[in-house]
Design a protein around this motif. Structure first.
Motif, short mmCIF file in Angstrom:
data_model
loop_
_atom_site.label_atom_id
_atom_site.label_comp_id
_atom_site.label_asym_id
_atom_site.label_seq_id
_atom_site.Cartn_x
_atom_site.Cartn_y
_atom_site.Cartn_z
N LEU A 1 17.79 8.56 1.60
CA LEU A 1 16.89 8.25 0.48
C LEU A 1 16.36 9.53 -0.15
O LEU A 1 15.87 10.41 0.56
CB LEU A 1 15.71 7.39 0.95
N SER A 2 16.44 9.64 -1.45
CA SER A 2 15.88 10.83 -2.09
C SER A 2 14.37 10.67 -2.17
O SER A 2 13.83 9.57 -2.02
CB SER A 2 16.48 11.03 -3.48
N ARG A 3 13.68 11.80 -2.37
CA ARG A 3 12.21 11.89 -2.40
C ARG A 3 11.60 11.77 -1.01
O ARG A 3 10.39 11.88 -0.87
CB ARG A 3 11.55 10.87 -3.35
N LEU A 4 12.42 11.49 0.01
CA LEU A 4 11.93 11.49 1.39
C LEU A 4 12.68 12.57 2.15
O LEU A 4 13.84 12.84 1.86
CB LEU A 4 12.16 10.15 2.09
N LYS A 5 12.00 13.17 3.15
CA LYS A 5 12.68 14.07 4.06
C LYS A 5 12.44 13.57 5.48
O LYS A 5 11.33 13.66 6.00
CB LYS A 5 12.17 15.50 3.90
N LEU A 6 13.49 13.03 6.08
CA LEU A 6 13.35 12.55 7.46
C LEU A 6 13.22 13.76 8.38
O LEU A 6 14.10 14.61 8.45
CB LEU A 6 14.57 11.70 7.85
N ARG A 7 12.09 13.84 9.10
CA ARG A 7 11.82 14.99 9.97
C ARG A 7 12.02 14.70 11.44
O ARG A 7 12.32 15.59 12.22
CB ARG A 7 10.38 15.48 9.74
N GLY A 8 11.78 13.42 11.85
CA GLY A 8 11.94 13.15 13.28
C GLY A 8 11.35 11.83 13.70
O GLY A 8 11.34 10.88 12.93
N LEU A 9 10.84 11.80 14.95
CA LEU A 9 10.40 10.55 15.58
C LEU A 9 8.96 10.68 16.07
O LEU A 9 8.49 11.76 16.42
CB LEU A 9 11.31 10.22 16.77
N MET A 10 8.29 9.54 16.10
CA MET A 10 6.90 9.47 16.57
C MET A 10 6.77 8.30 17.54
O MET A 10 7.47 7.29 17.38
CB MET A 10 5.99 9.27 15.37
N THR A 11 5.90 8.43 18.53
CA THR A 11 5.62 7.28 19.39
C THR A 11 4.18 7.28 19.87
O THR A 11 3.53 8.33 19.95
CB THR A 11 6.58 7.20 20.60
N LYS B 1 0.83 -1.22 0.00
CA LYS B 1 0.00 0.00 0.00
C LYS B 1 0.86 1.26 0.00
O LYS B 1 0.36 2.35 0.26
CB LYS B 1 -0.92 0.01 1.24
N THR B 2 2.14 1.12 -0.28
CA THR B 2 3.00 2.29 -0.17
C THR B 2 2.74 3.31 -1.29
O THR B 2 2.90 4.51 -1.05
CB THR B 2 4.49 1.88 -0.19
N ARG B 3 2.36 2.84 -2.49
CA ARG B 3 2.19 3.80 -3.59
C ARG B 3 1.09 4.82 -3.31
O ARG B 3 1.35 6.04 -3.37
CB ARG B 3 1.97 3.08 -4.94
N PRO B 4 -0.16 4.38 -2.99
CA PRO B 4 -1.18 5.40 -2.70
C PRO B 4 -0.81 6.30 -1.52
O PRO B 4 -1.20 7.47 -1.49
CB PRO B 4 -2.45 4.58 -2.41
N ILE B 5 -0.05 5.78 -0.58
CA ILE B 5 0.37 6.65 0.54
C ILE B 5 1.35 7.71 0.01
O ILE B 5 1.19 8.90 0.28
CB ILE B 5 1.01 5.81 1.67
N ALA B 6 2.32 7.28 -0.79
CA ALA B 6 3.32 8.23 -1.31
C ALA B 6 2.69 9.27 -2.23
O ALA B 6 3.20 10.38 -2.36
CB ALA B 6 4.42 7.46 -2.05
N LEU C 1 8.30 3.79 -0.34
CA LEU C 1 7.70 5.13 -0.34
C LEU C 1 8.55 6.07 -1.21
O LEU C 1 8.01 6.88 -1.98
CB LEU C 1 7.61 5.68 1.08
N ALA C 2 9.86 5.96 -1.09
CA ALA C 2 10.76 6.83 -1.85
C ALA C 2 10.59 6.60 -3.35
O ALA C 2 10.48 7.54 -4.14
CB ALA C 2 12.21 6.59 -1.44
N LEU C 3 10.54 5.33 -3.76
CA LEU C 3 10.39 5.00 -5.18
C LEU C 3 9.06 5.51 -5.73
O LEU C 3 8.97 5.91 -6.89
CB LEU C 3 10.45 3.48 -5.38
N ALA C 4 8.03 5.49 -4.90
CA ALA C 4 6.68 5.82 -5.37
C ALA C 4 6.34 7.31 -5.23
O ALA C 4 5.31 7.75 -5.72
CB ALA C 4 5.65 4.99 -4.60
N ARG C 5 7.19 8.09 -4.56
CA ARG C 5 6.87 9.50 -4.36
C ARG C 5 7.01 10.25 -5.69
O ARG C 5 8.11 10.31 -6.27
CB ARG C 5 7.80 10.13 -3.32
N PRO C 6 5.91 10.84 -6.20
CA PRO C 6 5.99 11.50 -7.52
C PRO C 6 6.98 12.68 -7.52
O PRO C 6 7.06 13.43 -6.54
CB PRO C 6 4.56 12.00 -7.74
N GLU C 7 7.69 12.82 -8.64
CA GLU C 7 8.65 13.93 -8.80
C GLU C 7 7.96 15.28 -8.74
O GLU C 7 8.59 16.30 -8.42
CB GLU C 7 9.36 13.82 -10.16
N THR C 8 6.69 15.30 -9.06
CA THR C 8 5.95 16.56 -9.10
C THR C 8 5.59 17.08 -7.70
O THR C 8 5.17 18.22 -7.56
CB THR C 8 4.63 16.37 -9.87
#
Ligand SMILES: *Cc1c(COP(=O)(O)O)cnc(C)c1O
Length: 229
Positions: free
Chosen positions: A152-162, A86-91, A109-116
């Protein structure tokens, strides 16, 4: 005044008070309205009361609301468990994902994140209480996962969640949130430049803000109690 508008005002007040009590400015904490199980009309009402960021846990339900509310400038956050198919619709449909806990999911997620679209904002979900049943990476594995994902490109690591184990008493709540804050501090000491701690819900947002939360995820205190399914 409508109930959702009233509840939002009360939550904003709680956030501002908790921020001031911990020597922070209210604007340093963002409110994510967790709208899972609530219909599009409830989100429209929250938007009319000034709320633009919404968190959803179930993909199919979320996609229906994203379509129904496409006329509004909303920011969508995915906060639920992620199946790798289900990663593509999420990305393609979300601005943020808070629940990444393995490399494979991040790579997909990185592979599926659209360039646009701008890079997808990512938080790593950490299992701070060590419960077997819970998803999330163990604290000892956070640093390695963070380094891989930061590359990983197309992703921006922002932080942590719990999502901590529910506990009564603010001291116990703070102890669990403190684990997450310390992990973030360690990653930043290694130069990762992360700015987000996604922690705190309806019942424990004060404790989370005292420990440095920058996003609180609030559902039932805004929309009401979810029906048991
Ligand atoms: C449901 C949910 C929330 C909101 O919880 P409330 O107790 O209703 O505020 C926050 N975070 C996640 C990940 C959730 O699934």
């Amino acid at each position: 005044m409508a109930i959702i508008e009233k509840s939002l005002q009360a939550i904003r007040k709680r956030i501002a008070q908790a921020a001031v009590n911990s020597g922070r400015v209210a604007e340093s904490v963002r409110l994510l309205a967790v709208s899972k199980t609530w219909p599009a009309g409830a989100l429209r009402e929250a938007y009319a009361a000034g709320q633009t960021a919404f968190g959803e846990s179930y993909l199919q339900e979320a996609l229906e609301k994203i379509t129904a509310l496409a006329d509004l400038p909303l920011e969508w956050h995915f906060i639920g468990p992620i199946q790798s198919n289900k990663t593509r619709p999420i990305a393609e449909n979300f601005a943020w994902v808070h629940s990444v806990d393995r490399v494979k999911i991040a790579e997909r997620l990185a592979l599926a994140r659209p360039e646009t679209l701008p890079p997808l904002n990512i938080c790593l979900q950490v299992n701070v209480s060590g419960e077997d049943s819970k998803s999330g990476v163990a604290p000892k594995d956070v640093a390695m996962l963070a380094r891989v994902i930061a590359g990983l490109s197309r992703l921006k690591l922002r932080g942590l969640m719990t999502i901590p184990r529910p506990t009564d008493g603010i001291a116990q709540q703070r102890a669990q949130f403190q684990v997450l804050r310390r992990l973030l501090d360690e990653l930043n000491a290694q130069g990762l430049g992360l700015d987000t701690l996604s922690m705190g819900m309806s019942d424990d947002l004060e404790a989370a803000i005292m420990e440095g939360a920058t996003i609180v995820r609030v559902g039932s205190a805004i929309f009401g109690n979810r029906k048991k399914t």
